[in-house]
Design a protein around this motif. Sequence first.
Motif, PDB file in Angstrom:
ATOM      1  N   GLY A  71       0.808  -1.215   0.000  1.00 20.43           N
ATOM      2  CA  GLY A  71       0.000   0.000   0.000  1.00 20.43           C
ATOM      3  C   GLY A  71       0.838   1.260   0.000  1.00 20.43           C
ATOM      4  N   ILE A  72       0.152   2.412   0.036  1.00 15.92           N
ATOM      5  CA  ILE A  72       0.815   3.715   0.052  1.00 15.92           C
ATOM      6  C   ILE A  72       1.675   3.838   1.305  1.00 15.92           C
ATOM      7  N   ALA A  73       2.947   4.212   1.116  1.00 14.87           N
ATOM      8  CA  ALA A  73       3.894   4.381   2.225  1.00 14.87           C
ATOM      9  C   ALA A  73       4.024   3.109   3.067  1.00 14.87           C
ATOM     10  N   GLN A  74       3.818   1.957   2.417  1.00 13.05           N
ATOM     11  CA  GLN A  74       3.972   0.649   3.083  1.00 13.05           C
ATOM     12  C   GLN A  74       3.090   0.528   4.328  1.00 13.05           C
ATOM     13  N   ARG A  75       1.884   1.124   4.256  1.00 15.28           N
ATOM     14  CA  ARG A  75       1.054   1.208   5.460  1.00 15.28           C
ATOM     15  C   ARG A  75       0.515  -0.136   5.939  1.00 15.28           C
ATOM     16  N   VAL A 102       7.929 -17.314  -4.487  1.00 10.48           N
ATOM     17  CA  VAL A 102       8.617 -16.378  -3.594  1.00 10.48           C
ATOM     18  C   VAL A 102       7.930 -15.016  -3.658  1.00 10.48           C
ATOM     19  N   VAL A 103       7.802 -14.381  -2.496  1.00 10.72           N
ATOM     20  CA  VAL A 103       7.218 -13.043  -2.407  1.00 10.72           C
ATOM     21  C   VAL A 103       8.241 -12.100  -1.784  1.00 10.72           C
ATOM     22  N   MET A 104       8.373 -10.903  -2.372  1.00 14.41           N
ATOM     23  CA  MET A 104       9.236  -9.852  -1.826  1.00 14.41           C
ATOM     24  C   MET A 104       8.393  -8.622  -1.550  1.00 14.41           C
ATOM     25  N   SER A 105       8.556  -8.028  -0.387  1.00 15.74           N
ATOM     26  CA  SER A 105       7.773  -6.850  -0.046  1.00 15.74           C
ATOM     27  C   SER A 105       8.633  -5.832   0.698  1.00 15.74           C
ATOM     28  N   PRO A 106       8.772  -4.616   0.161  1.00 11.53           N
ATOM     29  CA  PRO A 106       9.537  -3.580   0.860  1.00 11.53           C
ATOM     30  C   PRO A 106       8.880  -3.185   2.178  1.00 11.53           C
ATOM     31  N   PHE A 116      17.106   4.562  14.926  1.00  5.70           N
ATOM     32  CA  PHE A 116      16.824   4.824  13.510  1.00  5.70           C
ATOM     33  C   PHE A 116      16.106   3.620  12.911  1.00  5.70           C
ATOM     34  N   ASN A 117      15.430   3.869  11.805  1.00  2.73           N
ATOM     35  CA  ASN A 117      14.710   2.806  11.100  1.00  2.73           C
ATOM     36  C   ASN A 117      15.561   2.275   9.947  1.00  2.73           C
ATOM     37  N   THR A 118      15.379   1.000   9.654  1.00  2.00           N
ATOM     38  CA  THR A 118      16.150   0.360   8.590  1.00  2.00           C
ATOM     39  C   THR A 118      15.229  -0.080   7.461  1.00  2.00           C
ATOM     40  N   PRO A 119      15.358   0.513   6.271  1.00  2.00           N
ATOM     41  CA  PRO A 119      14.577   0.030   5.120  1.00  2.00           C
ATOM     42  C   PRO A 119      15.029  -1.381   4.743  1.00  2.00           C
ATOM     43  N   VAL A 120      14.080  -2.283   4.552  1.00  2.00           N
ATOM     44  CA  VAL A 120      14.401  -3.677   4.250  1.00  2.00           C
ATOM     45  C   VAL A 120      13.503  -4.194   3.134  1.00  2.00           C
ATOM     46  N   ILE A 121      13.871  -5.355   2.614  1.00  3.24           N
ATOM     47  CA  ILE A 121      13.002  -6.128   1.751  1.00  3.24           C
ATOM     48  C   ILE A 121      12.691  -7.425   2.490  1.00  3.24           C
ATOM     49  N   VAL A 132      15.990  -8.417   4.614  1.00  3.53           N
ATOM     50  CA  VAL A 132      17.327  -8.032   4.165  1.00  3.53           C
ATOM     51  C   VAL A 132      17.395  -6.511   4.016  1.00  3.53           C
ATOM     52  N   PRO A 133      18.345  -5.848   4.693  1.00  4.97           N
ATOM     53  CA  PRO A 133      18.489  -4.394   4.510  1.00  4.97           C
ATOM     54  C   PRO A 133      18.628  -4.037   3.039  1.00  4.97           C
TER      55      PRO A 133
END
Length: 376
Positions: A23-27, A116-120, A128-133, A169-170
Motif C-alpha cells: 500500500g501507500i507508504a507501506q502502510r 517467492v514473495v518480496m515486499s519492501p 533509527f529505522n532500517t529500510p528492508v526487503i 534483508v536491509p
Amino acid sequence: MSTFDLAAKIVTTQQKAWVVHAGIAQRHSGEFLRSGVIFLETPDLDLNGVKLDNRQDVRRALRRSLALDKHYHTTGSTKPSIILGDYDGDPFDDTSLTALAGGVARMFGKIAEGDVVMSPGIIRGAEFNTPVIHFGEVVTPFDSDDVFSGNHRTSRSVPVRRVNWLSAVPRKEISLHLERKINKPPALREIAIDRETEEILQHTYKSYVFENTSSSLIEASKYDGSDFITLTNSQYLIAALVAAHYAVTNDQVTGQIPDFDAFVREHFQKAPVENIVVDFASPGSWRLIGASASMAAFVALGVAIFTSDLDLKKLSIDLTVTNSVSAQGSAELATQENMKTFLRSIDHINIKKLREQAQEGKLKIGLSSSVQQVAP
C-alpha cells in the motif's frame, strides 16, 4: 540410527517470484508480517464465483467492491447489488483501476503455492529505522473464502494469500540490479527467477538447489570480530568439506586418506564452486554460490555432523538424510552415502581435529548450518 534434515529448497522451473507493495507508504507492511499474508487495497472484494482469467469478471468484481466500500462510508445510502452480473465489465477509464484489476488477476489467479514473495518494508529501531526487503514463500493455494480485515479502510474484508516470511534483508545489501526491478510499478509484479536474479533465492533460502547448482549459508552467529583463530579453523572445516565432496563424487577416495592437508589443498582447488562469499560484519557467514547440485547440501550436512556430539564412527554406518523442505528425491540418498564414504576415509587423528575445530567454532562463534539433527 541418526537422522539429519537437509532443509534444502529444490527450486523448480515453475516457481516464480513476485514483488508486492504493502500500500501507500507501506502502510500495510506490519499486517503483512504479523498475520502472514499479502493483499491488495480492495476492501469488500468478493472473488467467489469470479473467473480470474476473465478480465470482464475481474472488472465486475472490482466495481462491486468499490460500490460496497462507498456504501459503507456513506450515511443513509442503499446497499448496492451483490450480484456480479449487475456490474459493468468494460475497461476502466481510470488507469489506476486498470492496474489494480490486473493485480487482482495475478495475485489470486497466477501466484502459486511455493512462489517467492518480496515486499519492501521498514524495521523500526530505537535510534533509527532500517529500510528492508522482506522475503517469504506462499504456503497455500488461493481460497476465495480466505478473507482478512486489517486496521485500515483499504484493508477491510480483503482476500489474501498466505505467506511464510523467511527473512528481512536491509535494502543496502540488495544489488542495484534487483533493487531496480523491485522498485518498478505496479503494486504487484512478477520477477523471473533466472541466473541474473538468483540473488532472490540467496536472500530467501539458507540452502537451495537451482538449475543443477546449489547454494548454502554457513553461519557464525556469535562472531564479534575478535576470534580470528576460531574463524580460520572454521574456514578450514568448510574447505575440507568442499574438497571431500569433489573427491568422493569423482571416485577419488578409495580408502584411508594418507595426507589430509594435502588432500584438502588438492581437491579444494578442483571443486566446482563459483564463489564463497565471506561476510563478517559481526555476526558473520559464508555463502557457497554456484556449487554443484549436491555440494552445498554436503557441506551443510558436514557442519551439522561435526558440530554434533554423535559418534562419528557409528555415523559412518547408520547415517540417514531427509529433506523436509522439498519432495524427497535421489539427492538425499546420494548426500547420505557420500558423507558415509568421507567419514570412513578419515583417520582418527584428522577426524578428531575436524571435530575439535567444528565444536570450538560452534561454542565461540556460533558455527552452524541449516541442516538439523531430527533423530538421535
